[in-house]
Design an enzyme around this catalytic site. Sequence first.
Site, PDB file in Angstrom:
ATOM      1  N   HIS A 225      -8.787 -31.797  23.810  1.00 60.80           N
ATOM      2  CA  HIS A 225      -8.571 -30.533  24.158  1.00 60.80           C
ATOM      3  C   HIS A 225      -7.425 -29.749  24.280  1.00 60.80           C
ATOM      4  O   HIS A 225      -7.306 -28.709  23.508  1.00 60.80           O
ATOM      5  CB  HIS A 225      -9.085 -30.297  25.748  1.00 60.80           C
ATOM      6  CG  HIS A 225      -8.349 -30.983  26.673  1.00 60.80           C
ATOM      7  ND1 HIS A 225      -8.036 -32.449  26.682  1.00 60.80           N
ATOM      8  CD2 HIS A 225      -7.400 -30.640  27.300  1.00 60.80           C
ATOM      9  CE1 HIS A 225      -7.146 -32.819  27.529  1.00 60.80           C
ATOM     10  NE2 HIS A 225      -6.840 -31.680  28.256  1.00 60.80           N
ATOM     11  N   ASP A 226      -6.358 -30.610  24.310  1.00 56.45           N
ATOM     12  CA  ASP A 226      -4.981 -29.959  24.245  1.00 56.45           C
ATOM     13  C   ASP A 226      -4.367 -30.027  23.033  1.00 56.45           C
ATOM     14  O   ASP A 226      -2.971 -30.040  23.078  1.00 56.45           O
ATOM     15  CB  ASP A 226      -4.053 -30.445  25.526  1.00 56.45           C
ATOM     16  CG  ASP A 226      -4.096 -29.404  26.538  1.00 56.45           C
ATOM     17  OD1 ASP A 226      -4.779 -28.367  26.298  1.00 56.45           O
ATOM     18  OD2 ASP A 226      -4.005 -29.849  27.782  1.00 56.45           O
ATOM     19  N   LYS A 229      -1.255 -28.048  21.603  1.00 56.70           N
ATOM     20  CA  LYS A 229       0.131 -28.170  22.342  1.00 56.70           C
ATOM     21  C   LYS A 229       1.154 -28.734  21.344  1.00 56.70           C
ATOM     22  O   LYS A 229       2.511 -28.367  21.602  1.00 56.70           O
ATOM     23  CB  LYS A 229       0.018 -29.000  23.488  1.00 56.70           C
ATOM     24  CG  LYS A 229      -0.576 -28.215  24.817  1.00 56.70           C
ATOM     25  CD  LYS A 229      -0.451 -28.698  26.194  1.00 56.70           C
ATOM     26  CE  LYS A 229      -0.855 -27.840  27.359  1.00 56.70           C
ATOM     27  NZ  LYS A 229      -0.794 -28.569  28.580  1.00 56.70           N
ATOM     28  N   HIS A 254      -1.845 -22.408  22.661  1.00 57.42           N
ATOM     29  CA  HIS A 254      -2.042 -23.676  22.376  1.00 57.42           C
ATOM     30  C   HIS A 254      -3.671 -23.903  22.087  1.00 57.42           C
ATOM     31  O   HIS A 254      -4.171 -24.754  21.201  1.00 57.42           O
ATOM     32  CB  HIS A 254      -1.634 -24.833  23.216  1.00 57.42           C
ATOM     33  CG  HIS A 254      -2.703 -24.756  24.500  1.00 57.42           C
ATOM     34  ND1 HIS A 254      -2.672 -24.299  25.701  1.00 57.42           N
ATOM     35  CD2 HIS A 254      -3.727 -25.806  24.874  1.00 57.42           C
ATOM     36  CE1 HIS A 254      -3.519 -24.598  26.682  1.00 57.42           C
ATOM     37  NE2 HIS A 254      -4.041 -25.544  26.123  1.00 57.42           N
ATOM     38  N   HIS A 287     -11.621 -24.481  26.807  1.00 57.58           N
ATOM     39  CA  HIS A 287     -11.491 -25.301  27.873  1.00 57.58           C
ATOM     40  C   HIS A 287     -10.665 -24.585  28.883  1.00 57.58           C
ATOM     41  O   HIS A 287     -10.217 -25.137  30.045  1.00 57.58           O
ATOM     42  CB  HIS A 287     -10.892 -26.767  27.590  1.00 57.58           C
ATOM     43  CG  HIS A 287      -9.534 -26.888  27.227  1.00 57.58           C
ATOM     44  ND1 HIS A 287      -9.299 -26.287  25.678  1.00 57.58           N
ATOM     45  CD2 HIS A 287      -8.246 -26.937  27.527  1.00 57.58           C
ATOM     46  CE1 HIS A 287      -7.776 -26.443  25.632  1.00 57.58           C
ATOM     47  NE2 HIS A 287      -7.209 -26.810  26.791  1.00 57.58           N
ATOM     48  N   HIS A 288     -10.143 -23.452  28.778  1.00 57.62           N
ATOM     49  CA  HIS A 288      -9.511 -22.724  29.896  1.00 57.62           C
ATOM     50  C   HIS A 288     -10.269 -21.612  30.190  1.00 57.62           C
ATOM     51  O   HIS A 288      -9.400 -20.633  30.868  1.00 57.62           O
ATOM     52  CB  HIS A 288      -8.145 -22.191  29.143  1.00 57.62           C
ATOM     53  CG  HIS A 288      -6.836 -23.473  29.209  1.00 57.62           C
ATOM     54  ND1 HIS A 288      -6.619 -24.061  30.391  1.00 57.62           N
ATOM     55  CD2 HIS A 288      -6.518 -24.279  28.209  1.00 57.62           C
ATOM     56  CE1 HIS A 288      -5.785 -25.197  30.048  1.00 57.62           C
ATOM     57  NE2 HIS A 288      -5.728 -24.965  28.719  1.00 57.62           N
ATOM     58  N   ASP A 316     -10.670 -31.968  33.456  1.00 60.39           N
ATOM     59  CA  ASP A 316      -9.243 -31.723  33.318  1.00 60.39           C
ATOM     60  C   ASP A 316      -8.422 -31.407  34.588  1.00 60.39           C
ATOM     61  O   ASP A 316      -7.560 -31.764  34.852  1.00 60.39           O
ATOM     62  CB  ASP A 316      -8.944 -30.898  32.066  1.00 60.39           C
ATOM     63  CG  ASP A 316      -7.583 -30.753  31.356  1.00 60.39           C
ATOM     64  OD1 ASP A 316      -7.009 -31.725  31.504  1.00 60.39           O
ATOM     65  OD2 ASP A 316      -7.083 -29.597  30.997  1.00 60.39           O
TER      66      ASP A 316
HETATM   67 FE   LIG Z   1      -5.089 -26.823  27.624  1.00 65.61          FE
HETATM   68 FE   LIG Z   2      -5.301 -31.726  29.933  1.00 66.37          FE
END
Ligand SMILES: [Fe+2]
Ligand SMILES: [Fe+2]
Length: 378
Positions: A225-226, A229, A254, A287-288, A316
């Site tokens: 998911h991240d 970053k 990100h 996911h945010h 998360d």
């Molecule tokens: Fe994230």
């Molecule tokens: Fe995470």
Amino acid sequence: MTAPPPFLMMTLNLHDDTLTQRLNELHDRLLETVPVVDRIACALYDEKDDVLKTFINSTRAGEAITAYEYKLSDSALSALAASGEFRVLDDIEHALQSDTVHNTWLREQGYRSSFTVPFYDGGSLAGFVFFDSMQAAAFSPQVQRDLVLYTNLISMAIANELSAVRSVLEATRVARELAEVRDFETGAHLERMARYSRVIARAVAPRYGRDDEFVECVYLFASLHDIGKIGIPDKVLLKPGRLDPTERAIMETHVDKGIQIIDRIVGTGAQQRLPDSAILRNIVHCHHEYLDGSGYPRQLRQDAIPLEARIVTVADIFDALTAIRPYKPVWSPTNALAELDRMVQAGKLDADCVQALHDHLDQIMAIHERYADTDAVS
Ligand SMILES: [Fe+2]
Ligand SMILES: [Fe+2]
């Protein structure tokens, strides 16, 4: 039958379809020559946990068994796995006396005979294909020969799919390792949140008409998911304390950076074969987002946020609250759940996904303890 007819190869090459759809098409073709097969199902083997789990099925008579898993070493199938032999049961009712969930289910569905074939990937057990029939003694030696061929086709399709998934995971793992040098996330966080995501996905999938293939994809892809970053500069990513508005805006990029990375990995060569890549993209992209439109980057609302993303968001946040981080207190799972409940009340999180954590707290606690952080990270 000695070689797969051309239409079968076409079936296997239709990469826009999910494996479940392709298995159903294959079943259609199979019924033309072997009409006794009422169900084809395939279970995957997870070597790490010694667990065999339902994956895809095509069921024409009886009801599908889903979201079911058991230890291979506890089952009679472990002997097949070791020997590579097939198992023919001509009379299920008398052959399967033990009352496991699976055996009881087989009897209740009225299946009278079955044929089970293990399949392997690179020498190690990948899973089993099960053929069941409402007729007793349906699997003559001739039928068995045909079905072994079909098993090869099915396992090839699965191996293709899994190797495409693996290439994506491998490419992103390399990228993440480079980024992990910068320590923004621990491997334990990713392991835990992927497993929390799987628990939630299994619990909510039936209500949304999603199958085990969906559950496994959410599990495989959640930890990415991240991935975006990687593209965030250290001075923002590793800054202790609060970010100012400019830094926050940089951090929020990100999500789009993640999509760019996924597009570059999935959008080329062999990985184009990944029919479930929409699940991966949705997880990275959404996911945010919050159900009330207060998330980022697109302020999506309600059903515009795909189920897979709502699942991963809950997993998360739960892990972020309960994990050891130097910049925040550790929340107990109970307090973290209370906070998630408040976020449901506020209209941000999916109520079903949070409820799934409550309903399966024993599994959540087991994951929390088994994959605990060994030390605090910066
Ligand atoms: Fe994230
Ligand atoms: Fe995470």
